[in-house]
Design a protein around this motif. Structure first.
Motif, PDB file in Angstrom:
ATOM      1  N   LEU A 100      62.813  52.807  45.041  1.00  0.00           N
ATOM      2  CA  LEU A 100      64.200  53.276  45.014  1.00  0.00           C
ATOM      3  C   LEU A 100      65.123  52.315  45.752  1.00  0.00           C
ATOM      4  CD1 LEU A 100      63.705  57.111  45.520  1.00  0.00           C
ATOM      5  CD2 LEU A 100      64.635  55.982  43.494  1.00  0.00           C
ATOM      6  N   LEU A 101      64.673  51.823  46.890  1.00  0.00           N
ATOM      7  CA  LEU A 101      65.497  50.858  47.641  1.00  0.00           C
ATOM      8  C   LEU A 101      65.705  49.574  46.849  1.00  0.00           C
ATOM      9  CD1 LEU A 101      64.072  51.284  51.264  1.00  0.00           C
ATOM     10  CD2 LEU A 101      66.347  51.918  50.447  1.00  0.00           C
ATOM     11  N   ALA A 102      64.650  49.078  46.233  1.00  0.00           N
ATOM     12  CA  ALA A 102      64.752  47.840  45.460  1.00  0.00           C
ATOM     13  C   ALA A 102      65.606  48.046  44.211  1.00  0.00           C
ATOM     14  CB  ALA A 102      63.367  47.340  45.072  1.00  0.00           C
ATOM     15  N   ALA A 103      65.460  49.190  43.563  1.00  0.00           N
ATOM     16  CA  ALA A 103      66.255  49.477  42.367  1.00  0.00           C
ATOM     17  C   ALA A 103      67.732  49.585  42.719  1.00  0.00           C
ATOM     18  CB  ALA A 103      65.776  50.766  41.712  1.00  0.00           C
ATOM     19  N   LYS A 104      68.009  50.171  43.849  1.00  0.00           N
ATOM     20  CA  LYS A 104      69.400  50.295  44.302  1.00  0.00           C
ATOM     21  C   LYS A 104      70.032  48.918  44.514  1.00  0.00           C
ATOM     22  CE  LYS A 104      72.103  52.789  47.743  1.00  0.00           C
ATOM     23  NZ  LYS A 104      72.025  53.696  48.890  1.00  0.00           N
ATOM     24  N   GLN A 105      69.190  47.925  44.847  1.00  0.00           N
ATOM     25  CA  GLN A 105      69.676  46.559  45.070  1.00  0.00           C
ATOM     26  C   GLN A 105      69.626  45.718  43.795  1.00  0.00           C
ATOM     27  OE1 GLN A 105      67.140  45.293  48.252  1.00  0.00           O
ATOM     28  NE2 GLN A 105      68.235  46.517  49.785  1.00  0.00           N
ATOM     29  N   GLY A 106      69.226  46.329  42.659  1.00  0.00           N
ATOM     30  CA  GLY A 106      69.266  45.630  41.386  1.00  0.00           C
ATOM     31  C   GLY A 106      67.953  45.019  40.924  1.00  0.00           C
ATOM     32  N   ASN A 107      66.838  45.352  41.555  1.00  0.00           N
ATOM     33  CA  ASN A 107      65.544  44.798  41.156  1.00  0.00           C
ATOM     34  C   ASN A 107      65.095  45.421  39.828  1.00  0.00           C
ATOM     35  OD1 ASN A 107      62.575  44.631  40.918  1.00  0.00           O
ATOM     36  ND2 ASN A 107      62.744  43.547  42.860  1.00  0.00           N
ATOM     37  N   LYS A 108      64.999  44.584  38.799  1.00  0.00           N
ATOM     38  CA  LYS A 108      64.659  45.056  37.453  1.00  0.00           C
ATOM     39  C   LYS A 108      63.260  45.656  37.389  1.00  0.00           C
ATOM     40  CE  LYS A 108      64.237  43.656  32.652  1.00  0.00           C
ATOM     41  NZ  LYS A 108      64.391  42.615  31.654  1.00  0.00           N
ATOM     42  N   GLU A 109      62.298  45.045  38.075  1.00  0.00           N
ATOM     43  CA  GLU A 109      60.924  45.553  38.024  1.00  0.00           C
ATOM     44  C   GLU A 109      60.812  46.928  38.685  1.00  0.00           C
ATOM     45  OE1 GLU A 109      58.920  42.205  39.743  1.00  0.00           O
ATOM     46  OE2 GLU A 109      58.311  41.498  37.752  1.00  0.00           O
ATOM     47  N   ALA A 110      61.563  47.134  39.755  1.00  0.00           N
ATOM     48  CA  ALA A 110      61.567  48.441  40.399  1.00  0.00           C
ATOM     49  C   ALA A 110      62.174  49.481  39.454  1.00  0.00           C
ATOM     50  CB  ALA A 110      62.351  48.387  41.707  1.00  0.00           C
ATOM     51  N   MET A 111      63.231  49.101  38.777  1.00  0.00           N
ATOM     52  CA  MET A 111      63.858  50.013  37.816  1.00  0.00           C
ATOM     53  C   MET A 111      62.901  50.330  36.668  1.00  0.00           C
ATOM     54  SD  MET A 111      67.750  48.700  37.435  1.00  0.00           S
ATOM     55  CE  MET A 111      68.622  48.016  38.823  1.00  0.00           C
ATOM     56  N   LEU A 112      62.155  49.336  36.225  1.00  0.00           N
ATOM     57  CA  LEU A 112      61.195  49.532  35.143  1.00  0.00           C
ATOM     58  C   LEU A 112      60.095  50.511  35.572  1.00  0.00           C
ATOM     59  CD1 LEU A 112      60.205  48.761  32.307  1.00  0.00           C
ATOM     60  CD2 LEU A 112      58.998  46.832  33.359  1.00  0.00           C
ATOM     61  N   ALA A 113      59.595  50.350  36.778  1.00  0.00           N
ATOM     62  CA  ALA A 113      58.553  51.253  37.287  1.00  0.00           C
ATOM     63  C   ALA A 113      59.093  52.678  37.400  1.00  0.00           C
ATOM     64  CB  ALA A 113      58.035  50.763  38.635  1.00  0.00           C
ATOM     65  N   LEU A 114      60.316  52.811  37.885  1.00  0.00           N
ATOM     66  CA  LEU A 114      60.919  54.140  37.991  1.00  0.00           C
ATOM     67  C   LEU A 114      61.139  54.757  36.615  1.00  0.00           C
ATOM     68  CD1 LEU A 114      63.494  53.503  40.854  1.00  0.00           C
ATOM     69  CD2 LEU A 114      61.433  54.921  40.971  1.00  0.00           C
ATOM     70  N   GLU A 146      72.686  54.856  36.231  1.00  0.00           N
ATOM     71  CA  GLU A 146      73.863  54.235  36.873  1.00  0.00           C
ATOM     72  C   GLU A 146      73.536  52.827  37.360  1.00  0.00           C
ATOM     73  OE1 GLU A 146      75.539  56.660  39.959  1.00  0.00           O
ATOM     74  OE2 GLU A 146      75.714  58.400  38.616  1.00  0.00           O
ATOM     75  N   TRP A 147      72.366  52.666  37.989  1.00  0.00           N
ATOM     76  CA  TRP A 147      71.968  51.338  38.478  1.00  0.00           C
ATOM     77  C   TRP A 147      71.738  50.369  37.318  1.00  0.00           C
ATOM     78  CZ3 TRP A 147      67.904  53.897  42.126  1.00  0.00           C
ATOM     79  CH2 TRP A 147      68.546  54.382  43.256  1.00  0.00           C
ATOM     80  N   VAL A 148      71.127  50.862  36.247  1.00  0.00           N
ATOM     81  CA  VAL A 148      70.891  50.024  35.063  1.00  0.00           C
ATOM     82  C   VAL A 148      72.217  49.520  34.509  1.00  0.00           C
ATOM     83  CG1 VAL A 148      70.127  50.110  32.647  1.00  0.00           C
ATOM     84  CG2 VAL A 148      68.651  51.014  34.446  1.00  0.00           C
ATOM     85  N   GLU A 149      73.184  50.410  34.429  1.00  0.00           N
ATOM     86  CA  GLU A 149      74.503  50.012  33.914  1.00  0.00           C
ATOM     87  C   GLU A 149      75.223  49.086  34.890  1.00  0.00           C
ATOM     88  OE1 GLU A 149      78.669  52.150  32.685  1.00  0.00           O
ATOM     89  OE2 GLU A 149      76.795  53.234  32.282  1.00  0.00           O
ATOM     90  N   LEU A 150      75.132  49.381  36.171  1.00  0.00           N
ATOM     91  CA  LEU A 150      75.800  48.578  37.186  1.00  0.00           C
ATOM     92  C   LEU A 150      75.300  47.135  37.179  1.00  0.00           C
ATOM     93  CD1 LEU A 150      77.651  48.408  39.739  1.00  0.00           C
ATOM     94  CD2 LEU A 150      75.614  49.045  41.066  1.00  0.00           C
ATOM     95  N   TYR A 151      73.994  46.951  37.051  1.00  0.00           N
ATOM     96  CA  TYR A 151      73.412  45.611  37.104  1.00  0.00           C
ATOM     97  C   TYR A 151      73.180  45.004  35.717  1.00  0.00           C
ATOM     98  CZ  TYR A 151      72.755  46.539  42.043  1.00  0.00           C
ATOM     99  OH  TYR A 151      72.968  46.824  43.369  1.00  0.00           O
ATOM    100  N   GLY A 152      73.513  45.728  34.664  1.00  0.00           N
ATOM    101  CA  GLY A 152      73.367  45.199  33.316  1.00  0.00           C
ATOM    102  C   GLY A 152      71.936  44.891  32.926  1.00  0.00           C
ATOM    103  N   VAL A 153      71.041  45.765  33.290  1.00  0.00           N
ATOM    104  CA  VAL A 153      69.611  45.564  33.051  1.00  0.00           C
ATOM    105  C   VAL A 153      69.200  46.294  31.769  1.00  0.00           C
ATOM    106  CG1 VAL A 153      67.312  46.024  33.990  1.00  0.00           C
ATOM    107  CG2 VAL A 153      69.156  45.353  35.513  1.00  0.00           C
ATOM    108  N   GLN A 154      68.295  45.682  31.009  1.00  0.00           N
ATOM    109  CA  GLN A 154      67.694  46.317  29.838  1.00  0.00           C
ATOM    110  C   GLN A 154      66.264  46.705  30.204  1.00  0.00           C
ATOM    111  OE1 GLN A 154      69.169  46.941  26.841  1.00  0.00           O
ATOM    112  NE2 GLN A 154      71.085  46.151  27.672  1.00  0.00           N
ATOM    113  N   LEU A 155      65.921  47.978  30.038  1.00  0.00           N
ATOM    114  CA  LEU A 155      64.580  48.447  30.393  1.00  0.00           C
ATOM    115  C   LEU A 155      63.794  48.808  29.137  1.00  0.00           C
ATOM    116  CD1 LEU A 155      65.340  50.773  33.435  1.00  0.00           C
ATOM    117  CD2 LEU A 155      64.620  48.385  33.449  1.00  0.00           C
ATOM    118  N   ASP A 156      62.608  48.254  29.027  1.00  0.00           N
ATOM    119  CA  ASP A 156      61.687  48.564  27.935  1.00  0.00           C
ATOM    120  C   ASP A 156      60.363  48.960  28.581  1.00  0.00           C
ATOM    121  OD1 ASP A 156      60.143  48.740  25.676  1.00  0.00           O
ATOM    122  OD2 ASP A 156      60.143  46.579  25.268  1.00  0.00           O
ATOM    123  N   ILE A 157      60.067  50.271  28.584  1.00  0.00           N
ATOM    124  CA  ILE A 157      58.877  50.716  29.317  1.00  0.00           C
ATOM    125  C   ILE A 157      57.583  50.225  28.699  1.00  0.00           C
ATOM    126  CG2 ILE A 157      59.971  52.724  30.351  1.00  0.00           C
ATOM    127  CD1 ILE A 157      58.362  54.408  28.313  1.00  0.00           C
TER     128      ILE A 157
END
Length: 168
Positions: A100-114, A146-157
């Motif tokens: 969660l901390l890493a995703a909040k800072q824009g880490n794509k891999e953390a967002m993918l895991a979440l 919100e974080w995905v949109e904020l950092y412009g990340v594309q997530l493909d699980i």
């Protein structure tokens, strides 16, 4: 691990069969083993707690080994998948705070895991009829969106691999 579509009706019926079979086998094996031990090593005191306990432990071990061998059987596909999914989600849950901390800072891999965790949990909770906590999951998903949109990340699980978690 990749998420797969599972027929809830088939999963529940096969899980019920596995549970009933495990309970029956555990009872029969533990009683049989402890009775054999009591016959081989009789006690004048009348208490056979240690033999009964050993019978349960040995029966549980045999049952565990049997389940591991049967895990690849065609009738166990859905049950084994859910067991594996629960293990994968547990690994993510252990790292949840760091993720969660890493995703909040824009880490794509953390967002993918979440994202994998949220979609896997949604599937698991639906299969197990555990929809009580779905609101909290939806809130967490909104935050991640919100974080995905904020950092412009594309997530493909489908790109998720458990090795990602070693970084956190």
């Amino acid at each position: 691990m990749q998420l797969k579509k599972v027929d809830k009706r088939v999963y529940r019926s096969r899980l019920n069969v596995v549970i009933v079979a495990c309970v029956g086998c555990l009872a029969i094996l533990s009683l049989s083993i402890s009775q054999v031990l009591i016959q081989i090593f009789p006690s004048g005191e009348g208490t056979h707690f240690h033999w009964n306990l050993l019978g349960v432990v040995v029966a549980a071990g045999i049952l565990g080994l049997t389940l591991m061998r049967l895990k690849t059987h065609s009738l166990m596909v859905e049950v084994a998948y859910v067991w594996d999914l629960k293990q994968a989600l547990n690994l993510i849950y252990r790292k949840n705070r760091k993720l969660l901390l890493a995703a909040k800072q824009g880490n794509k891999e953390a967002m993918l895991a979440l994202q994998f965790s949220y979609e896997g949990s949604r599937q698991l909770w639906t299969l197990d009829d555990n929809t009580i906590t779905m609101d909290s999951l939806n809130q967490a998903q909104l935050q991640l969106d919100e974080w995905v949109e904020l950092y412009g990340v594309q997530l493909d699980i489908t790109q998720y691999q458990s090795e990602i978690l070693k970084k956190f």
